[in-house]
Design a protein around this motif. Structure first.
Motif, PDB file in Angstrom:
ATOM      1  N   LEU A 359       0.803  -1.220   0.000  1.00 31.84           N
ATOM      2  CA  LEU A 359       0.000   0.000   0.000  1.00 31.84           C
ATOM      3  C   LEU A 359       0.839   1.274   0.000  1.00 31.84           C
ATOM      4  N   GLU A 360       2.004   1.252   0.635  1.00 26.10           N
ATOM      5  CA  GLU A 360       2.813   2.470   0.675  1.00 26.10           C
ATOM      6  C   GLU A 360       3.462   2.790  -0.677  1.00 26.10           C
ATOM      7  N   PRO A 361       4.117   1.829  -1.350  1.00 29.07           N
ATOM      8  CA  PRO A 361       4.676   2.172  -2.666  1.00 29.07           C
ATOM      9  C   PRO A 361       3.593   2.464  -3.710  1.00 29.07           C
ATOM     10  N   LEU A 362       2.502   1.711  -3.683  1.00 28.24           N
ATOM     11  CA  LEU A 362       1.402   1.960  -4.615  1.00 28.24           C
ATOM     12  C   LEU A 362       0.503   3.013  -3.978  1.00 28.24           C
ATOM     13  N   ARG A 363       0.982   4.232  -3.962  1.00 27.58           N
ATOM     14  CA  ARG A 363       0.486   5.246  -3.044  1.00 27.58           C
ATOM     15  C   ARG A 363      -0.641   6.109  -3.577  1.00 27.58           C
ATOM     16  N   TYR A 364      -0.961   6.014  -4.863  1.00 31.45           N
ATOM     17  CA  TYR A 364      -2.002   6.876  -5.415  1.00 31.45           C
ATOM     18  C   TYR A 364      -3.383   6.260  -5.197  1.00 31.45           C
ATOM     19  N   LYS A 365      -4.270   7.016  -4.565  1.00 38.62           N
ATOM     20  CA  LYS A 365      -5.642   6.549  -4.327  1.00 38.62           C
ATOM     21  C   LYS A 365      -6.490   6.655  -5.592  1.00 38.62           C
ATOM     22  N   THR A 366      -6.123   7.580  -6.459  1.00 41.78           N
ATOM     23  CA  THR A 366      -6.724   7.688  -7.781  1.00 41.78           C
ATOM     24  C   THR A 366      -5.654   8.218  -8.715  1.00 41.78           C
ATOM     25  N   ALA A 367      -5.760   7.882  -9.987  1.00 40.17           N
ATOM     26  CA  ALA A 367      -4.726   8.273 -10.949  1.00 40.17           C
ATOM     27  C   ALA A 367      -5.288   9.259 -11.957  1.00 40.17           C
ATOM     28  N   ALA A 410     -13.394   5.181  -8.535  1.00 34.50           N
ATOM     29  CA  ALA A 410     -14.124   5.728  -7.374  1.00 34.50           C
ATOM     30  C   ALA A 410     -14.855   4.645  -6.602  1.00 34.50           C
ATOM     31  N   ARG A 411     -15.008   3.463  -7.198  1.00 28.96           N
ATOM     32  CA  ARG A 411     -15.695   2.354  -6.519  1.00 28.96           C
ATOM     33  C   ARG A 411     -14.712   1.372  -5.888  1.00 28.96           C
ATOM     34  N   VAL A 412     -13.416   1.735  -5.856  1.00 32.30           N
ATOM     35  CA  VAL A 412     -12.389   0.852  -5.294  1.00 32.30           C
ATOM     36  C   VAL A 412     -11.848   1.462  -4.007  1.00 32.30           C
ATOM     37  N   ASP A 413     -11.853   0.673  -2.936  1.00 30.67           N
ATOM     38  CA  ASP A 413     -11.324   1.104  -1.636  1.00 30.67           C
ATOM     39  C   ASP A 413     -10.059   0.316  -1.317  1.00 30.67           C
ATOM     40  N   ILE A 414      -9.108   0.986  -0.700  1.00 33.64           N
ATOM     41  CA  ILE A 414      -7.852   0.369  -0.277  1.00 33.64           C
ATOM     42  C   ILE A 414      -7.884   0.228   1.248  1.00 33.64           C
ATOM     43  N   VAL A 415      -7.601  -0.982   1.754  1.00 36.86           N
ATOM     44  CA  VAL A 415      -7.735  -1.267   3.186  1.00 36.86           C
ATOM     45  C   VAL A 415      -6.439  -1.882   3.710  1.00 36.86           C
ATOM     46  N   PHE A 416      -5.879  -1.278   4.743  1.00 35.34           N
ATOM     47  CA  PHE A 416      -4.717  -1.868   5.420  1.00 35.34           C
ATOM     48  C   PHE A 416      -5.177  -3.053   6.245  1.00 35.34           C
ATOM     49  N   ASP A 417      -4.536  -4.215   6.044  1.00 37.56           N
ATOM     50  CA  ASP A 417      -4.928  -5.458   6.715  1.00 37.56           C
ATOM     51  C   ASP A 417      -3.807  -5.893   7.657  1.00 37.56           C
TER      52      ASP A 417
END
Length: 508
Positions: A359-367, A410-417
Motif C-alpha cells: 500500500l505504501e509504494p502503490l500510493r495513489y488513491k486515484t490516478a 471511485a468504486r475501489v477502496d484500499i484497506v490496510f490489513d
C-alpha cells in the motif's frame, strides 16, 4: 578563549566533544561498520570469466536481455524518454544515425529514430527508456525481512551500461554478456545485503544500487586494474541517487538512466586515473553505512557467484507495465471477472486488502495520468474490470483519464490489513472483496505464485510475445524476429553492434 585553548579544543575528536546524550543517540543510530565488502566485489569483478557462469545463468541472462531490450524499445516511445533524447541532442552532441561499424567510438540510443551519442549519454537514454513503462524485471527476496528484494530492477542499469561501453569498444557479444552477468550479480548481492532501512527511508534502490551494478559492468569491459575498479566503485557510490517521492513521475525512470550513466562515467574516469576512496562500500562513511543503515556481510562476501542471483532466487518478469507489487492483485481480479464473466456494471464496490509493503509504494488513491496509474491499485483493478487486460495500450493518459476509468476507480477502496501485514514482506499478498449489484460478495486471495516469478515463469513463447509486443511499437516484424535470433546467439556475435543495429528502425 585564547588561541592555545582554541587549538587544544579543536584537536579533540568531534565525537569526544559531543554531550553524553548526543553520543548515546549517535551510537544507537549508527550501524556497525561493514568491512571487506569492497575488496570482495573488486576481486569478483576482476576474476570472473565467461566460463565460470553455469549454463543456467547464461540461459537466464538471455531471458533477461529479451525482456530488457523489449522494454527499452517500448519505453523509448513515451514522452519522458523523448524529452531525454531531445535534451541529449540539444546539449550533448547526440546525432541522428547509428555508430559506424568501422570503430567509431559512439553508442546507440535506441528509439523510434536512429541516434548515436557518447557511451554515458547512450546509457542515460537507454536506461531511462528501459524503466519508462515500469515493465522491467524485479529482483527477488530470499528471506522475509528483505522486502521483496528491495524492489531493485536489476537488468536495465546493467544492460544499458554494458551496451554503451560494449559498443564504444566494439566488444564481442561474449564480452558484453560476461560484463552484463558480472554487474547483474554485484547489483543483486548488494541489494540483498543492504539493510532494508535503505528502502524504508525512501531510497529507490534501482537508482542507488543500480549505479554500482552499472559501474561493475563498465569496469569489466574496460578491464580495469583492481585499484581502478575500487576507485570506480568509490566514484559510483558518491554518484548514486534516487528517492521514492518521484514514483509516479518521469523522474522514476530517470533513476535507472542515471544509474547506467553514472556507472559508465565512474568507470571511464577511473580508467583515466581519477581516484576515490579505496573502500567505498565499507566503514562508517562508506555506502552501506551512509545510505544503507548497515549491511549483512554474510549475504554478499561469501555469496558472490555462490550461487548467482540470476539463477537463485532468480528474477520476476512483469506481465503488466506497472509496479510489480500490484500484479498478484491484478491477476486475482482477472481470475474473478473471467470465471464469473462479470460486466463492469455488475460491480458495485471493490476492496483491496493488503499490508504496508504494497500500500505504501502503490500510493495513489486515484490516478490522473498513466505514470500515476503505475502506482495506483484502484486503476490496476479498474483496468482489469473494464478491459480484462492492462497492457501498454491501457497505460495511457487517454484511458486513465477517461470517464469510465475514473468512475470505476471511485468504486475501489484500499484497506490496510493487519493480518496480512503480520505475515511478512517477502511475498506480495492481498485479498480482493468484490460486492456485486445483486447482493453477492466475491472474495479472492492473490496467488503468492504469481505470473512471471520463478514459481510460474513465462514460457519462452510468452516471453517472445512480450518482446514482440514491445518492439513492434517501433520495429517491423522482420526486424523483431531478427533481434530475437541475435539475442539468443549473443555469445557468438563478433560485435555487440550486430545486435544494436538490429534494434534500430530501418537497419534490416
Amino acid at each position: 578563549m585564547t588561541r592555545n585553548e582554541f587549538l587544544r579544543l579543536a584537536c579533540v575528536p568531534f565525537a569526544a566533544r559531543r554531550s553524553p546524550a548526543v553520543q548515546a543517540r549517535h551510537a544507537a543510530a549508527t550501524p556497525a561498520p561493514v568491512h571487506g565488502v569492497t575488496a570482495a566485489v573488486v576481486s569478483f569483478i576482476g576474476a570472473t570469466r565467461f566460463e565460470r557462469f553455469p549454463e543456467t545463468a547464461i540461459t537466464q541472462a538471455k531471458r533477461c536481455l529479451i525482456d530488457g531490450f523489449g522494454v527499452v524499445l517500448a519505453g523509448s516511445t513515451v514522452r519522458g524518454s523523448t524529452i531525454v533524447r531531445e535534451y541529449l541532442r540539444a546539449t550533448a552532441g547526440a546525432s541522428v544515425g547509428v555508430p559506424s561499424p568501422k570503430g567509431e567510438s559512439r553508442s546507440s540510443v535506441l528509439g523510434p529514430e536512429p541516434m548515436s551519442a557518447s557511451a554515458a549519454d547512450a546509457a542515460l537514454a537507454n536506461g531511462a527508456s528501459g524503466h519508462a513503462m515500469d515493465y522491467d524485471d524485479t529482483q527477488l527476496s530470499t528471506t522475509a525481512d528483505r522486502i521483496f528484494g528491495l524492489l531493485t530492477h536489476p537488468t536495465v542499469p546493467a544492460l544499458a551500461a554494458s551496451l554503451a561501453i560494449g559498443e564504444r569498444l566494439n566488444a564481442s557479444g561474449r564480452r558484453f554478456l560476461e560484463a552484463f552477468l558480472t554487474g547483474f550479480e554485484v547489483e543483486c548481492k548488494i541489494a540483498e545485503a543492504i539493510d532494508p532501512e535503505h528502502y524504508l527511508r525512501g531510497f529507490h534502490s534501482t537508482g542507488t544500487i543500480g549505479t554500482l551494478g552499472a559501474a561493475a559492468c563498465a569496469a569489466k569491459l574496460l578491464q580495469l586494474s583492481p585499484g581502478a575498479t575500487a576507485h570506480a566503485l568509490g566514484i559510483a557510490a558518491s554518484m548514486s541517487a534516487g528517492i521514492r517521492v518521484n514514483f509516479g513521475s518521469m523522474t522514476k525512470p530517470l533513476h535507472a538512466g542515471r544509474a547506467a550513466e553514472n556507472g559508465v562515467v565512474a568507470a571511464e574516469l577511473a580508467s583515466r586515473g581519477f581516484t576515490a576512496g579505496d573502500d567505498a562500500l565499507d566503514g562508517e562513511w562508506g555506502f552501506f553505512g551512509v545510505l544503507g543503515g548497515g549491511a549483512d556481510v554474510a549475504r554478499i562476501v561469501p555469496t558472490l557467484g555462490e550461487p548467482f542471483s540470476i539463477v537463485t532466487p532468480g528474477v520476476s518478469v512483469k506481465p503488466y507495465p506497472c509496479g510489480s507489487l500490484g500484479h498478484p492483485t491484478m491477476d486475482a481480479m482477472l481470475k474473478v471477472v473471467t470465471e464469473q464473466d462479470l460486466r463492469p456494471d455488475q460491480i458495485q464496490r471493490v476492496r483491496v486488502r493488503a499490508g504496508s509493503n504494497i500500500l505504501e509504494p502503490l500510493r495513489y488513491k486515484t490516478a490522473k495520468t498513466e505514470l500515476e496509474a503505475k502506482f495506483c491499485l484502484p486503476f490496476m483493478v479498474s483496468a482489469i474490470a473494464l478491459r480484462r487486460r492492462a497492457g501498454i495500450r491501457e497505460f495511457t493518459d487517454a484511458f486513465v483519464s477517461s470517464p469510465e476509468v475514473q468512475a470505476m476507480m471511485a468504486r475501489v477502496d484500499i484497506v490496510f490489513d493487519r493480518d496480512i501485514e503480520a505475515r511478512g514482506f517477502d511475498k506480495m499478498r492481498s485479498i480482493l472483496e468484490i460486492d456485486l449489484t445483486d447482493g453477492r460478495r466475491l472474495v479472492q486471495e492473490s496467488d503468492e505464485r504469481y505470473r512471471g516469478s520463478p514459481d510460474r515463469p513465462f514460457t519462452r513463447a510468452e516471453l517472445d510475445e512480450k518482446f514482440s509486443d514491445c518492439a513492434s511499437l517501433i520495429l517491423p516484424p522482420g526486424s523483431v524476429a531478427r533481434a530475437l535470433e541475435l539475442i539468443e546467439a549473443i555469445e557468438t556475435l563478433a560485435s555487440v553492434r550486430e545486435l544494436s543495429r538490429a534494434l534500430v528502425p530501418g537497419q534490416f
